[in-house]
Design an enzyme around this catalytic site. Structure first.
Site, mmCIF file in Angstrom:
data_model
loop_
_atom_site.group_PDB
_atom_site.id
_atom_site.type_symbol
_atom_site.label_atom_id
_atom_site.label_comp_id
_atom_site.label_asym_id
_atom_site.label_seq_id
_atom_site.Cartn_x
_atom_site.Cartn_y
_atom_site.Cartn_z
ATOM 1 N N TYR A 69 0.903 -1.332 0.170
ATOM 2 C CA TYR A 69 -0.038 0.077 -0.010
ATOM 3 C C TYR A 69 0.845 1.193 -0.009
ATOM 4 O O TYR A 69 1.116 1.819 1.026
ATOM 5 C CB TYR A 69 -0.877 -0.228 1.387
ATOM 6 C CG TYR A 69 -1.976 -0.752 1.239
ATOM 7 C CD1 TYR A 69 -2.251 -1.726 0.276
ATOM 8 C CD2 TYR A 69 -2.850 -1.154 2.355
ATOM 9 C CE1 TYR A 69 -3.494 -2.641 0.214
ATOM 10 C CE2 TYR A 69 -3.927 -2.032 2.476
ATOM 11 C CZ TYR A 69 -4.183 -2.892 1.394
ATOM 12 O OH TYR A 69 -5.211 -3.669 1.375
ATOM 13 N N PHE A 218 -14.025 -4.633 0.120
ATOM 14 C CA PHE A 218 -14.783 -4.190 -0.994
ATOM 15 C C PHE A 218 -16.196 -4.215 -0.468
ATOM 16 O O PHE A 218 -17.103 -4.132 -1.482
ATOM 17 C CB PHE A 218 -14.615 -4.858 -2.239
ATOM 18 C CG PHE A 218 -13.498 -4.823 -2.925
ATOM 19 C CD1 PHE A 218 -12.595 -3.597 -2.469
ATOM 20 C CD2 PHE A 218 -12.757 -5.811 -3.554
ATOM 21 C CE1 PHE A 218 -11.238 -3.530 -3.110
ATOM 22 C CE2 PHE A 218 -11.499 -5.602 -3.977
ATOM 23 C CZ PHE A 218 -10.805 -4.540 -3.997
ATOM 24 N N GLY A 222 -18.161 -2.767 -3.431
ATOM 25 C CA GLY A 222 -18.743 -3.772 -4.187
ATOM 26 C C GLY A 222 -18.110 -3.984 -5.382
ATOM 27 O O GLY A 222 -16.647 -4.215 -5.409
#
Length: 302
Positions: A69, A218, A222
């Site tokens: 990240y 998510f 989504g």
């Protein structure tokens, strides 16, 4: 650091092995910019540091991160270290390995013998002498294959004291069974949210039967995944949000948390206002009728 207000307490707690965490945690992927990795605009460093401290003040004691990240100017692990070290005794930091990115940002996947290097990179960046929880993140192309060699390498690092607990991510039920035969597993971190297919629900329920945490990623985004929620959010989600005077993200988080007491949430954001909204989602209670309507929503309409 200010006194905690603990808005996450309404969602309850769960145990990751011998570690107790509030069910609403924080995902660090969006700390580095308005979009993950090298996309979007870099976030203000001091704002990200302040946001992490505020998350802990609001009751977050479970942060999900990874050494990959990072953007050209920001590293999530470095921000966590700067904001929170020396770390609170009850703070659990989870990371993940197998994927990696070189200094140019290009992706690569570690061989089993390279996992130690990835673990040590997380240790160095976070300033820790051991990692609370390491998830083996399975490549999409390997979901029909054995993960025994890679998980076995992590199990050896756990025995060596570099890792306290192990989890698996983006796995099938068969791969979970394979991992549990090698070493204890405390959580499964898979994509899951409104519109998820029935086979994903079956794995969530299996984790509940085994007493394992199920940690969806998510859950808000989504099908939008790293890009964030799709602009065309389903009317069912919008209707429930209007009925409760809540945001779409809060409805999605509330639905996620009501899938079972073993289900955790790790919403990520770089926006202080969104952080407060996400942390408050544990107080939102959806009716059984609302849960059923949202559960029946197809992924294409979510």
């Amino acid at each position: 650091m200010s006194t905690r207000t603990d808005t996450t307490a309404t969602a309850g707690t769960w145990r990751l092995g011998d570690l107790t965490v509030n069910r609403i945690g924080f995902g660090a992927m969006r700390l580095t910019g308005t979009a993950p990795f090298d996309h979007g605009v870099p976030r203000d460093r001091e704002q990200s540091i302040g946001l992490l401290r505020r998350a802990v003040e609001l009751g977050v004691n479970h942060i999900d991160t990874a050494a990959f990240y990072f953007s050209a100017t920001r590293s999530a692990n470095e921000l966590i270290n700067r904001a929170l070290a020396p770390y609170p005794d009850d703070l659990v930091i989870a990371t993940k390995v197998w994927p990696g990115r070189d200094p140019s940002g290009a992706w690569w996947w570690a061989a089993p013998e390279q996992l130690r290097g990835q673990v040590e990179e997380n240790l160095r960046q976070l300033g820790r002498d051991h990692l609370d929880l390491v998830n083996l993140r399975v490549p999409p192309s390997r979901r029909t294959e054995s993960i025994a060699e890679h998980f076995g390498a992590l199990a050896e690092l756990r025995e060596a004291g570099l890792i306290r607990h192990l989890g698996v991510s983006n796995v099938t039920a068969r791969q979970l069974t394979e991992a549990r035969a090698i070493a204890p597993v405390v959580c499964v971190q898979n994509p899951y949210g409104i519109g998820a297919p029935s086979e994903d629900r079956a794995l969530l329920e299996r984790c509940g039967e085994l007493g394992l945490a199920f940690v969806p990623f998510f859950a808000i985004a989504g099908s939008g995944r790293e890009a964030g929620p799709a602009a065309d959010d389903g009317e069912e989600v919008r209707a429930v949000a209007r009925a409760h005077g809540a945001s779409l993200a809060q409805v999605r988080l509330a639905w996620t948390l009501q899938q079972g007491p073993h289900v955790l949430a790790i919403p990520g954001t770089g926006d202080p206002d969104h952080l407060a909204q996400n942390m408050a989602a544990g107080a939102l209670r959806l009716s059984q009728e609302e849960l059923a309507r949202l559960t029946s929503t197809r992924a294409t309409g979510a």
